[in-house]
Write an enzyme that holds these catalytic residues in place. Structure first.
Site, mmCIF file in Angstrom:
data_model
loop_
_atom_site.group_PDB
_atom_site.id
_atom_site.type_symbol
_atom_site.label_atom_id
_atom_site.label_comp_id
_atom_site.label_asym_id
_atom_site.label_seq_id
_atom_site.Cartn_x
_atom_site.Cartn_y
_atom_site.Cartn_z
ATOM 1 N N GLU A 88 5.205 18.369 -21.323
ATOM 2 C CA GLU A 88 4.843 19.709 -20.862
ATOM 3 C C GLU A 88 3.786 20.228 -21.819
ATOM 4 O O GLU A 88 3.974 20.195 -23.036
ATOM 5 C CB GLU A 88 6.035 20.660 -20.878
ATOM 6 C CG GLU A 88 5.655 22.038 -20.354
ATOM 7 C CD GLU A 88 6.582 23.148 -20.788
ATOM 8 O OE1 GLU A 88 6.557 24.220 -20.153
ATOM 9 O OE2 GLU A 88 7.327 22.969 -21.769
ATOM 10 N N ASP A 124 9.199 18.861 -24.395
ATOM 11 C CA ASP A 124 8.929 20.265 -24.132
ATOM 12 C C ASP A 124 7.728 20.779 -24.927
ATOM 13 O O ASP A 124 7.601 20.516 -26.127
ATOM 14 C CB ASP A 124 10.179 21.075 -24.501
ATOM 15 C CG ASP A 124 10.007 22.563 -24.275
ATOM 16 O OD1 ASP A 124 9.851 22.971 -23.118
ATOM 17 O OD2 ASP A 124 10.029 23.321 -25.272
#
Length: 598
Positions: free
Chosen positions: A303, A266
């Site tokens: 990401e 993330d």
């Protein structure tokens, strides 16, 4: 330093509770802030022996799987859960639980990444009972239509029984409401029997505030940097070698102990690391070494908001070495064309050429100025193979970060276009849970904190976050049970009407992607835009197999038929709930033509 050194650096010395052969448990914790540490097991305390670099360790003969334990630091009057706990049966404020060792996971090799079709899932809302065991039936349905990978939103223990998972505080513990660690192992094995790969979303850029005990043990955080979500992790300051070992060992745990096939890391732009060998590079090297040791490939997917091609440039090419990254710009370009939105980051998009660039070159912004960022954005990705990018029309962020958490609200025909462009793109397509049949349940942000002040902070933060979009009204209360309940899937809605038509459409798209060589993942595209007629034309070819995809984003019918090709798919065909318009392209429609040699 060779690759094997990176693996050893991130796995040296087991943290937490390790059940010993025969009987007893060995406990080990990194606590450089304390000269003395004791482990309390089932109500009795045992002093641990200090080791180099601030570690403390020792064995307790009477402990075993199921024992509850915690650590007592010098001068402290509390028994704290284990930072590397594998199980928190009573949540973030309870004691840790000893988990018995797993046998090595069965050997299984997934399809090549270029051939993956991913469904992103939130266990609590995609499963009827909110557990990993209950989620298997949905995965069976996904496998039946051609989805061969599932991505689980974060599983690490977070406060309460419901939440997105991005405020986890025990990175090694599978959340108790999902079923705990053994449920995850069962889930992975069930998916592999269905030939479905499993991706787990991990958060290494911050740790949530409620129940966070790390600060009392060691220098896990730094005040040199700031993140929007909490204190920055100390990946490059004094003591950072052990911090990197903690988070790196956690990442490798999912791959080694549970048999997970890939990690989605993330918001790596929130990981600030100025060392000569950044943590993310060391993680990629360690994963490659793990692959070489047992011959089973694992993938790393990032990401990132930076648009930096170094993230997915191979290690031997001077990059970080991740296999792929989410391409938000594909989403923004598609969303702006389908909805007409131009607020917030959508202000940078709206041309058909933007989507053509996303198909052909990966990033839309490859070094030019962004009005939203008010600076140049991105780097040139034109040389990268398409499978370096995960593409989507919807995901948890792009839905949940809207004020009401609503899914894409466009006419039925345009929902088919969104699915068609995602599933026929050369990158790795991702669908958000229920998207395959047009699920209408929203996905608003939800939490279940016990700290009232923190709850108010989250409510206030949500309101401030939406200011740049100009949305009016109040977002759903993230703490309310009704907000969570509203996000539950209603898969029976796929049994008829538009939902059934969308499911049939998705199934056909996936069949074409798997059957036609030119439509396989990783086959590059050349894309052109006619801004006057608002037409997108995408051409792909693999040997003698060729395909042309044409989409009409305009407000007038158009003819996009290429010479020498036969029509194989039209979004307005009556089979998919359309009006049966032949080969012409009405506004908001998509058509696919193919040609095979011979």
């Amino acid at each position: 330093m060779d690759v094997s050194d990176s693996y050893r650096n991130l796995t040296e010395g087991t943290l937490g509770a390790s059940a010993l052969a025969g009987s007893g448990v060995r406990f080990r914790v990194w606590a450089p802030f304390a000269r003395e540490v004791a482990v309390e097991v089932d109500g009795r305390r045992h002093r641990l022996e200090p080791e180099d670099r601030g570690y403390h360790a020792g064995a307790v003969d009477e402990a075993g799987p199921g024992s509850r334990y915690g650590f007592v630091l010098e001068g402290g009057d509390r028994t704290l859960p284990d930072p590397a706990s594998r199980s928190q049966p009573d949540g973030v404020h309870g004691l840790s639980e000893v988990v018995g060792a797993f046998d090595p996971p069965p050997s299984w090799v997934p399809a090549e990444l270029r051939d993956w079709v991913i469904s992103e899932l939130h266990v609590g809302t995609a499963s009827p009972d909110g557990t990993l065991d209950g989620l298997v039936r949905y995965v069976e349905r996904l496998a039946g239509i051609g989805v061969n990978a599932v991505e689980l939103m974060p599983l690490a223990e977070f406060p309460g029984d419901r939440g997105w998972g991005y405020d986890g505080v025990f990175p090694f513990a599978v959340h108790h409401a999902c079923g705990g660690p053994r449920a995850l192992r069962r889930f992975v094995e069930a998916c592999h029997e269905l030939a479905v790969a499993v991706i787990v979303d991990v958060v290494d850029n911050h740790v949530g505030p409620e129940g966070n005990v790390l600060r009392g043990f060691g220098p896990y955080f730094t005040d040199r940097y700031r993140t929007p979500w909490g204190d920055a992790i100390n990946f490059d300051g004094p003591g950072s070698d052990e911090v990197r070992r903690f988070f790196g060992g956690n990442a490798l745990m999912w791959l080694e102990e549970f048999g997970v096939d890939a990690l989605r890391v993330d918001a790596i732009h929130g990981i600030v690391d100025t060392t000569a060998r950044p943590f993310l590079l060391e993680l990629a090297e360690a994963v490659r070494d793990l692959d070489e040791r047992d011959g089973r490939p694992r993938r790393l997917i990032a990401e990132s908001a930076l648009g930096d091609v170094r993230t997915v440039t191979p290690l031997d090419g001077g990059g970080i070495g991740f296999d792929a990254q989410w391409n938000d710009e594909f989403h923004h370009a598609l969303h702006a064309l389908l909805t007409g939105e131009r607020t917030g980051y959508y202000a940078d998009f709206g041309r058909v050429q933007d989507l053509a660039d996303a198909f052909q070159r990966g990033f839309v912004y490859r070094g030019r100025r962004s009005a939203f960022h008010r600076r140049r954005q991105g780097s040139d990705s034109s040389h990268l193979p398409p499978e370096r990018f995960v593409v989507f029309a919807q995901n948890h962020d792009q839905i949940g970060n809207r004020m009401r958490g609503e899914r894409m609200e466009v006419p039925f025909g345009r929902r088919k276009v969104a699915l068609g462009l995602t599933l026929l793109a050369p990158g790795v397509p991702l669908l958000f849970q229920g998207e395959e049949y047009g699920e209408t349940a929203p996905f608003p942000y939800f939490i279940s904190h016990t700290d009232r002040e923190l709850v108010e902070d989250v409510r206030r933060g949500r309101r401030e976050e939406f200011a740049s979009f100009g949305w009016e009204g109040e977002p759903p209360d993230p703490q309310a049970l009704s907000t969570f309940e509203s996000a539950r899937l209603r898969p029976t809605s796929a049994d008829g009407g538009e939902h059934a038509a969308l499911l049939a459409w998705t199934t056909e798209l996936l069949g074409l992607r798997h059957r036609i060589p030119a439509l396989r993942g990783g086959v590059p595209a050349t894309a052109g835009a006619d801004e006057e007629r608002r037409l997108l034309t995408v051409r792909r070819q693999d040997g003698g197999s060729a395909a042309v995809l044409v989409v009409n984003f305009g407000d007038r019918p158009s003819d996009g038929r290429p010479d020498g090709f036969r029509l194989v798919l039209h979004s307005e065909d009556e089979r998919w709930g359309g009006e049966g318009t032949g080969e012409s392209l009405p506004p908001g429609s998509l058509a696919l033509w193919v040609r095979a040699s011979g």
